[in-house]
Each structure stands twice: as structure tokens, then as C-alpha cells.
Design a protein around this motif. Sequence first.
Motif, PDB file in Angstrom:
ATOM      1  N   THR A 240       6.995   7.337   2.590  1.00 38.86           N
ATOM      2  CA  THR A 240       8.400   7.732   2.583  1.00 38.86           C
ATOM      3  C   THR A 240       9.343   6.643   3.102  1.00 38.86           C
ATOM      4  OG1 THR A 240       8.226   8.755   4.787  1.00 38.86           O
ATOM      5  CG2 THR A 240       7.757  10.154   2.869  1.00 38.86           C
ATOM      6  N   GLY A 241       8.843   5.416   3.267  1.00 38.86           N
ATOM      7  CA  GLY A 241       9.674   4.328   3.756  1.00 38.86           C
ATOM      8  C   GLY A 241      10.247   3.473   2.632  1.00 38.86           C
ATOM      9  N   TYR A 242      10.501   2.192   2.944  1.00 37.31           N
ATOM     10  CA  TYR A 242      11.166   1.293   2.005  1.00 37.31           C
ATOM     11  C   TYR A 242      10.162   0.383   1.294  1.00 37.31           C
ATOM     12  CZ  TYR A 242      15.351   2.969   4.350  1.00 37.31           C
ATOM     13  OH  TYR A 242      16.351   3.777   4.857  1.00 37.31           O
ATOM     14  N   TYR A 243      10.656  -0.342   0.269  1.00 39.00           N
ATOM     15  CA  TYR A 243       9.763  -1.064  -0.633  1.00 39.00           C
ATOM     16  C   TYR A 243       9.036  -2.242   0.008  1.00 39.00           C
ATOM     17  CZ  TYR A 243      13.737  -4.310  -1.299  1.00 39.00           C
ATOM     18  OH  TYR A 243      14.761  -5.199  -1.116  1.00 39.00           O
ATOM     19  N   GLN A 244       9.645  -2.888   1.005  1.00 40.06           N
ATOM     20  CA  GLN A 244       9.018  -4.054   1.620  1.00 40.06           C
ATOM     21  C   GLN A 244       7.657  -3.680   2.218  1.00 40.06           C
ATOM     22  OE1 GLN A 244      10.585  -7.165   1.624  1.00 40.06           O
ATOM     23  NE2 GLN A 244       8.734  -8.084   2.464  1.00 40.06           N
ATOM     24  N   GLU A 245       7.643  -2.648   3.048  1.00 39.99           N
ATOM     25  CA  GLU A 245       6.406  -2.177   3.651  1.00 39.99           C
ATOM     26  C   GLU A 245       5.553  -1.404   2.635  1.00 39.99           C
ATOM     27  OE1 GLU A 245       9.372  -3.193   6.487  1.00 39.99           O
ATOM     28  OE2 GLU A 245       9.473  -1.590   4.976  1.00 39.99           O
ATOM     29  N   GLY A 246       6.241  -0.667   1.757  1.00 43.65           N
ATOM     30  CA  GLY A 246       5.531   0.129   0.763  1.00 43.65           C
ATOM     31  C   GLY A 246       4.643  -0.705  -0.138  1.00 43.65           C
ATOM     32  N   GLY A 247       5.152  -1.862  -0.573  1.00 40.71           N
ATOM     33  CA  GLY A 247       4.358  -2.732  -1.437  1.00 40.71           C
ATOM     34  C   GLY A 247       3.105  -3.224  -0.743  1.00 40.71           C
ATOM     35  N   LEU A 248       3.234  -3.609   0.525  1.00 38.69           N
ATOM     36  CA  LEU A 248       2.074  -4.071   1.287  1.00 38.69           C
ATOM     37  C   LEU A 248       1.057  -2.955   1.479  1.00 38.69           C
ATOM     38  CD1 LEU A 248       3.854  -6.181   4.061  1.00 38.69           C
ATOM     39  CD2 LEU A 248       2.470  -7.058   2.160  1.00 38.69           C
ATOM     40  N   ILE A 249       1.541  -1.754   1.798  1.00 34.83           N
ATOM     41  CA  ILE A 249       0.638  -0.623   2.037  1.00 34.83           C
ATOM     42  C   ILE A 249      -0.116  -0.259   0.770  1.00 34.83           C
ATOM     43  CG2 ILE A 249       0.615   1.871   2.495  1.00 34.83           C
ATOM     44  CD1 ILE A 249       2.837   1.278   4.613  1.00 34.83           C
ATOM     45  N   ILE A 250       0.560  -0.239  -0.365  1.00 37.81           N
ATOM     46  CA  ILE A 250      -0.112   0.064  -1.632  1.00 37.81           C
ATOM     47  C   ILE A 250      -1.206  -0.963  -1.911  1.00 37.81           C
ATOM     48  CG2 ILE A 250       0.193   0.130  -4.150  1.00 37.81           C
ATOM     49  CD1 ILE A 250       3.043   1.274  -3.555  1.00 37.81           C
ATOM     50  N   ARG A 251      -0.887  -2.241  -1.735  1.00 32.88           N
ATOM     51  CA  ARG A 251      -1.873  -3.292  -1.982  1.00 32.88           C
ATOM     52  C   ARG A 251      -3.092  -3.127  -1.066  1.00 32.88           C
ATOM     53  NH1 ARG A 251      -0.416  -8.984   0.107  1.00 32.88           N
ATOM     54  NH2 ARG A 251       1.487  -8.658  -1.096  1.00 32.88           N
ATOM     55  N   GLN A 252      -2.832  -2.822   0.213  1.00 31.51           N
ATOM     56  CA  GLN A 252      -3.929  -2.717   1.171  1.00 31.51           C
ATOM     57  C   GLN A 252      -4.730  -1.420   1.000  1.00 31.51           C
ATOM     58  OE1 GLN A 252      -2.142  -3.634   5.002  1.00 31.51           O
ATOM     59  NE2 GLN A 252      -1.457  -5.628   4.235  1.00 31.51           N
ATOM     60  N   LEU A 253      -4.068  -0.368   0.506  1.00 32.35           N
ATOM     61  CA  LEU A 253      -4.808   0.861   0.175  1.00 32.35           C
ATOM     62  C   LEU A 253      -5.813   0.590  -0.930  1.00 32.35           C
ATOM     63  CD1 LEU A 253      -1.982   3.576   0.225  1.00 32.35           C
ATOM     64  CD2 LEU A 253      -4.065   3.616   1.615  1.00 32.35           C
ATOM     65  N   ARG A 254      -5.388  -0.127  -1.970  1.00 36.88           N
ATOM     66  CA  ARG A 254      -6.287  -0.426  -3.087  1.00 36.88           C
ATOM     67  C   ARG A 254      -7.399  -1.382  -2.650  1.00 36.88           C
ATOM     68  NH1 ARG A 254      -5.065   4.073  -5.513  1.00 36.88           N
ATOM     69  NH2 ARG A 254      -3.153   4.054  -6.771  1.00 36.88           N
ATOM     70  N   GLN A 255      -7.054  -2.338  -1.803  1.00 35.44           N
ATOM     71  CA  GLN A 255      -8.062  -3.275  -1.306  1.00 35.44           C
ATOM     72  C   GLN A 255      -9.111  -2.551  -0.463  1.00 35.44           C
ATOM     73  OE1 GLN A 255      -5.557  -6.102   0.736  1.00 35.44           O
ATOM     74  NE2 GLN A 255      -5.334  -7.423  -1.060  1.00 35.44           N
ATOM     75  N   ALA A 256      -8.695  -1.460   0.189  1.00 36.32           N
ATOM     76  CA  ALA A 256      -9.625  -0.672   1.013  1.00 36.32           C
ATOM     77  C   ALA A 256     -10.467   0.283   0.171  1.00 36.32           C
ATOM     78  CB  ALA A 256      -8.848   0.111   2.067  1.00 36.32           C
ATOM     79  N   GLY A 257     -10.229   0.302  -1.133  1.00 35.05           N
ATOM     80  CA  GLY A 257     -11.031   1.125  -2.032  1.00 35.05           C
ATOM     81  C   GLY A 257     -10.457   2.476  -2.372  1.00 35.05           C
ATOM     82  N   TYR A 258      -9.245   2.766  -1.927  1.00 34.81           N
ATOM     83  CA  TYR A 258      -8.631   4.065  -2.227  1.00 34.81           C
ATOM     84  C   TYR A 258      -8.264   4.133  -3.712  1.00 34.81           C
ATOM     85  CZ  TYR A 258      -5.284   7.914  -2.263  1.00 34.81           C
ATOM     86  OH  TYR A 258      -4.613   9.085  -2.558  1.00 34.81           O
ATOM     87  N   LYS A 259      -8.718   5.176  -4.391  1.00 36.72           N
ATOM     88  CA  LYS A 259      -8.482   5.328  -5.825  1.00 36.72           C
ATOM     89  C   LYS A 259      -7.631   6.549  -6.164  1.00 36.72           C
ATOM     90  CE  LYS A 259     -12.816   3.031  -7.019  1.00 36.72           C
ATOM     91  NZ  LYS A 259     -12.148   1.746  -7.283  1.00 36.72           N
ATOM     92  N   GLY A 260      -7.182   7.285  -5.141  1.00 42.81           N
ATOM     93  CA  GLY A 260      -6.378   8.478  -5.392  1.00 42.81           C
ATOM     94  C   GLY A 260      -4.933   8.143  -5.738  1.00 42.81           C
ATOM     95  N   ASN A 261      -4.133   9.201  -5.888  1.00 44.57           N
ATOM     96  CA  ASN A 261      -2.717   9.030  -6.232  1.00 44.57           C
ATOM     97  C   ASN A 261      -1.907   8.517  -5.041  1.00 44.57           C
ATOM     98  OD1 ASN A 261      -2.709   9.901  -8.962  1.00 44.57           O
ATOM     99  ND2 ASN A 261      -2.859  12.033  -8.285  1.00 44.57           N
ATOM    100  N   VAL A 262      -0.946   7.658  -5.359  1.00 49.06           N
ATOM    101  CA  VAL A 262       0.023   7.190  -4.371  1.00 49.06           C
ATOM    102  C   VAL A 262       1.412   7.495  -4.911  1.00 49.06           C
ATOM    103  CG1 VAL A 262       0.981   5.216  -3.114  1.00 49.06           C
ATOM    104  CG2 VAL A 262      -1.481   5.318  -3.587  1.00 49.06           C
ATOM    105  N   MET A 263       2.274   7.997  -4.047  1.00 52.97           N
ATOM    106  CA  MET A 263       3.664   8.242  -4.438  1.00 52.97           C
ATOM    107  C   MET A 263       4.567   7.689  -3.337  1.00 52.97           C
ATOM    108  SD  MET A 263       5.403  11.705  -5.933  1.00 52.97           S
ATOM    109  CE  MET A 263       5.382  12.712  -4.454  1.00 52.97           C
ATOM    110  N   VAL A 264       5.722   7.165  -3.743  1.00 51.79           N
ATOM    111  CA  VAL A 264       6.691   6.630  -2.781  1.00 51.79           C
ATOM    112  C   VAL A 264       7.992   7.408  -2.903  1.00 51.79           C
ATOM    113  CG1 VAL A 264       5.649   4.348  -2.864  1.00 51.79           C
ATOM    114  CG2 VAL A 264       7.575   4.871  -4.375  1.00 51.79           C
TER     115      VAL A 264
END
Length: 390
Positions: A240-264
Motif C-alpha cells: 500500500t506504499g509508493y512505487y520506489q519501495e514497491g518496485g524493490l519489494i516486488i523484485r525481492q519477493l520474486r527473488q525469494a521464490g514467491y509466485k503468488g499474486n501481488v497487488m499495489v
Amino acid sequence: MTSFLTRRLSRVALVGSAAVAAMMLSACGNGLASGGGEKSDDGPIVLGMLTPLSGSSSAIGPYMKNAAQLAVDEINAKGGVNGRKLELKVEDEACDAKSATAGANKLVTAGVKISVGGYCSGATLPTLPIFEKAGVPMLIPAANSNELVAQHKKNVFLINGTGAQQSDAALKFMKKVGATKVALMDDNTSYSKDIADTTAKLLTGSPALAGRESVTAGESDYGANVNAILKGQPDFIYWTGYYQEGGLIIRQLRQAGYKGNVMVADGSVDQKLVDIAGPEAAEGVFATMTQTPETIQGAEKWIADYKSKFGADPGPYSTQAYDAVRVAAEAVGKAGSTDGDAVIKALEGIDGFQLFSGPLKFTPEHTLSSGGFQILVVENGKIVLKDTLQ
């Protein structure tokens, strides 16, 4: 000679003192309490805008500034309002409370009659009492924290859907895609935490709340937060935050192996989200968002006009900023005056004025009758419409 000069200077001083006193008396009711330094109903009607021109959300500022100026130019080309031209003054809010407060004070000193800005809720909140004291109505085109509404300021009106309306839309889509365990991540700012708090209260059955995590904005590594949120084994994560942090979190979620849905949430809706996350990691990410220029049916000419004038495509919150100026002009026209109380009364009486989001009628809380949130999705590296939720 000395005696004559002394008497002469004394007379000048007396006349000057009387003139100053008269000016002070005539200025009563025309200072800050009446909307700043503009002391008469002639000359341009000054509108003020606070928007992020620096800081992590600076990509949004030009969209809002340019769209507001486009509306000002169009209205002026048709003769202005009540025979007076509009003038737009812009200050940087930087998504920072201190910067926004300084900017609001500058706008009041400049004599603004209506505020048509406000992007970050945390930066907008401290400006409310400044504009209230100055008798300046506020038409907020982007900031939408429920805290803004909870202040119960008679001069504050929201052109964007509220955080509660966004949470309702998010839950509707979560159920639609069959989510069962939802995790929430926020950046602990007013806007972000407000949406996360409201959404958490809705996750009481299915889907259920699988965990919450608050991050510190501005960091470069959110690995610890990502690992913590994944312990709850969510199948849907809502940032629920802004794109600067959101982009990093999405990248790191995928790198950690998370395959579920992500919504911002809407504060992350910008092409920079995709750039930061990387097209592959961002592919399929959903977003709750009010209308953007590309998702508005029939907006092609407006987009072309914007692009012709500014040499760039309009982005998020450009249509809302454009509409904020139009609503301000409509209210001043109906009021026949720039007096703050008269403009507020005119705003409360608007019924059916056409915005990009539909016919406008404010609720008693000065919010939109309908939030207008829809679902966007990243497809082939671009953010496009997914579901209108109608």
C-alpha cells in the motif's frame, strides 16, 4: 529655516501615520483570513498547487502541474471566470510534511484563493490548518487518506476516491481471484498505513489476514521484511506504499521464490514501478487505481492536447488535477466571488458537474459519492486496465 522644516516634517509624519492607519483599517478582513495577499476582486484569480517536484515521488509532480495548467489555459481562452483570468502557482511538497508546510505558507502569502493540489497524504495533512486559517478551500486531487476526512474541515474536498473506497475495491478483487490468505505491507506513512489498516479490518473471513509488515521508506534492501511476510505463506500480497519501495519489494519477493499474486495501491501506479522491479518481476502485478488517462474511454483528444502542449504523455493523477481546476472554476463562477465561504457553499451545491470519473456530487463529508477504483495490471511491461469492478 530649521523651525519650518521641523513643522513640515511633523505634518508629513502625521499625514503618513493617518494613511497607514486607514490602510490597516481597510485591510481588515482582506489579509490571510480572506485567502492571502490578494485584496480585491480584480486581476487574476490565483490557484495554488502543492505537488511533488522533488523526492521519491517526483515523477508524479509534472503530470499534475501540467494538467492543471492545461485546464487554466483552456478556461482563460474562453474568457476566464466572472471576467477574470486564472493563474496557477505551484510549490513543491516533496512528499514531505516540512516541505509541504513551507509551500502552503508561500501559497497563502502569494494570495491563492483555492488550493488544487495535494499528492502525498502525510504531506497534505499538515497543510489543512494553514489553508483553513487563510480561508482557502482545498480541492485535493490525489491524497486520499481517511485521516484527511477525519479532520472534518469544512474547506476540504477530495477529488480522488478515499482510502476506505480503495480497500473495498481491493477486497472485491481479492475475492474475485480466489485469494485465501492475504498479507499486507505498508511504509508506515499516513496514506499507506491507512489503507493497510482499513483493509486488515475487512479480512475477517475468506480471504483471511496472513500477516502484516511495515517497512522503512527510502531503504535499498527489504529482504528481511520479505522473509518475514512470507512466513505466513500468503497467496496474495497487497503493498500500500509508493512505487520506489514497491518496485524493490516486488523484485525481492520474486527473488525469494514467491509466485503468488501481488497487488499495489494507487501510490505505486507509475511506469517507474515496472522499471525498478524489472519487467519480468512486475509482469502480472495488479493495482487498485482510479482512472488514468489511458483507461478513460473517449479521452484520446484530451491526451493528444496534453501531449501537444507539453511534449509528453499524461500520467497518473493528471486527469484528477485537471478536474480540480475545472471544479474550482465552476464553484467560483456559481458563487460569483472568490470569498472562501461562498466558494465552499457552491462546492457543496454542485450536482452533476461532469468529471473524467463521472458526474460530481460531494457527500456530506466532502468526498466523492463513488470512489471509482478499478484494477490495473502490468502486461508486457505496461500498466493497463484489467477489471472495472462494475
